[in-house]
Design an enzyme around this catalytic site. Structure first.
Site, PDB file in Angstrom:
ATOM      1  N   CYS A 142       0.824  -1.211   0.000  1.00  0.00           N
ATOM      2  CA  CYS A 142       0.000   0.000   0.000  1.00  0.00           C
ATOM      3  C   CYS A 142       0.863   1.269   0.000  1.00  0.00           C
ATOM      4  CB  CYS A 142      -0.989  -0.022   1.159  1.00  0.00           C
ATOM      5  SG  CYS A 142      -2.356   1.153   0.915  1.00  0.00           S
ATOM      6  N   LYS A 163     -11.902   8.680  -1.434  1.00  0.00           N
ATOM      7  CA  LYS A 163     -11.115   7.543  -0.946  1.00  0.00           C
ATOM      8  C   LYS A 163     -11.565   6.251  -1.607  1.00  0.00           C
ATOM      9  CE  LYS A 163      -9.829   5.136   3.335  1.00  0.00           C
ATOM     10  NZ  LYS A 163     -10.010   5.079   4.801  1.00  0.00           N
ATOM     11  N   SER A 192      -7.750   0.501   0.588  1.00  0.00           N
ATOM     12  CA  SER A 192      -8.134   1.597   1.478  1.00  0.00           C
ATOM     13  C   SER A 192      -7.095   2.707   1.338  1.00  0.00           C
ATOM     14  CB  SER A 192      -8.202   1.095   2.928  1.00  0.00           C
ATOM     15  OG  SER A 192      -8.534   2.132   3.815  1.00  0.00           O
ATOM     16  N   HIS A 235      -4.329  -4.342   0.243  1.00  0.00           N
ATOM     17  CA  HIS A 235      -4.131  -4.919   1.580  1.00  0.00           C
ATOM     18  C   HIS A 235      -4.685  -6.345   1.625  1.00  0.00           C
ATOM     19  CE1 HIS A 235      -2.551  -1.621   4.025  1.00  0.00           C
ATOM     20  NE2 HIS A 235      -3.379  -0.792   3.415  1.00  0.00           N
ATOM     21  N   GLU A 237      -3.654  -8.670   3.244  1.00  0.00           N
ATOM     22  CA  GLU A 237      -3.526  -9.206   4.603  1.00  0.00           C
ATOM     23  C   GLU A 237      -4.714  -8.851   5.489  1.00  0.00           C
ATOM     24  OE1 GLU A 237      -2.070  -5.015   5.100  1.00  0.00           O
ATOM     25  OE2 GLU A 237      -1.992  -6.550   3.530  1.00  0.00           O
ATOM     26  N   ARG A 249     -14.486   4.094  12.042  1.00  0.00           N
ATOM     27  CA  ARG A 249     -13.557   5.083  12.588  1.00  0.00           C
ATOM     28  C   ARG A 249     -13.696   6.408  11.861  1.00  0.00           C
ATOM     29  NH1 ARG A 249      -7.936   3.905  10.484  1.00  0.00           N
ATOM     30  NH2 ARG A 249      -8.984   4.887   8.704  1.00  0.00           N
TER      31      ARG A 249
END
Length: 304
Positions: A142, A163, A192, A235, A237, A249
């Site tokens: 990333c 985003k 992300s 990502h 993972e 969040r």
């Protein structure tokens, strides 16, 4: 893992043309095996979550791996208790005393800043320069991938209007690439970020190869032509609920954020999340460890 076959077996030629690793009995009898040394430069704020995610994927092979967790010298983590870092992490200064078969440099939530404005940029550049001669293969993830492409090749990231958050499908561009062995033609990647890398910037760089690309989020995967650096902008993972936690969040912060794409059942945050990328993640990390680290790294670390 390689398959051992007779050197005269006709299938050997076919398999080698497909970049499938085969080993003759003569080579197998001379092969030495030792644990792999892998360093993880963990730049993520949720360090313990990232540790678990990466170690889960790295453990899914028959290989024995020694892990060294690395923290940036002089950088103070706001979200991880100092005792955890002191007990389990090695400083970047200690890192320079060793050599490693592989290294992972994670993402970080600083992508909207110019690289030079990141408080640990100079130290990270020092690590990336160190890795060129002292790590056999480095995997950049990333923001880490964007940092590596910028520092090593001068390739700029591009800010996006909104985003990218969700599961985006990427197209496999090089079917014979060992890193993508077993992948479908299109594969899902959790994403992300507020930035992207343009595929044309990779293609015009003579030292890089574009391996996978998304029509929405740009470059997904690239590698250096010598195989010593891998750049993954997603990502893989991530746990099933990581994007959900990030979404909540951001909402709590009052940020304008859309529901992660292709993530919740029927795009409803109240319905269960269905993981679409778990098998892809395990396959990717197994391929990286096998083809770009284990099969290629010198037996003696001092030879790197």
């Amino acid at each position: 893992m390689p398959i051992k076959i007779d050197s005269m077996l006709p299938a050997r030629t076919v398999l080698e043309k497909e970049n499938i690793f085969v080993m003759t009995p003569e080579r197998a009898s001379k092969q030495d095996i030792r644990p792999l040394e892998i360093a993880i430069v963990n730049l993520m704020p949720t360090k313990m979550d990232t540790e678990t995610q990466l170690l889960r994927l790295l453990s899914n092979t028959p290989l024995q791996i020694n892990i060294s967790l690395i923290q940036i010298e002089g950088h103070i983590s706001k979200h991880t208790h100092p005792e955890h870092l002191e007990r389990f992490y090695m400083s970047s200064e200690k890192l320079y005393e060793k050599k490693f078969d592989g290294m992972i440099i994670t993402g970080a939530p600083v992508e909207q800043l110019p690289f030079e404005k990141v408080d640990y940029w100079s130290e990270l550049c020092k690590i990336m320069d160190y890795a060129k001669k002292n790590v056999f293969c480095t995997l950049y993830i990333c923001w880490g991938a964007m940092a590596g492409l910028y520092h090593l090749y001068g390739i700029q990231k591009h800010l996006t209007a909104t985003k990218y958050s969700g599961i985006y499908y990427s197209k496999l561009i090089v079917p014979t690439e060992p890193l993508l062995r077993g992948f479908d033609d299109f594969f899902p990647v959790p994403t992300s970020r507020h930035t992207k890398i343009l595929p044309q910037d990779i293609v015009k760089c003579p030292n890089l190869t574009l391996l996978a690309n998304s029509s929405v989020t740009g470059v997904t995967l690239a590698k250096s032509n010598d195989g010593r650096s891998i750049f993954m902008t997603g990502h893989l993972e991530y746990d099933s609920d990581t994007l959900f936690k990030e979404y909540m969040r951001d909402k709590e912060k009052g940020l304008k954020i859309d529901i992660p794409e292709n993530y919740f059942t029927n795009d409803d945050p109240n319905l269960p999340i269905v993981s679409k990328w778990r098998s892809t993640a395990h396959l990717f990390y197994s391929n990286w460890l096998n083809y770009y680290v284990y099969q290629a790294t010198p037996y003696r670390l001092t030879d790197i």
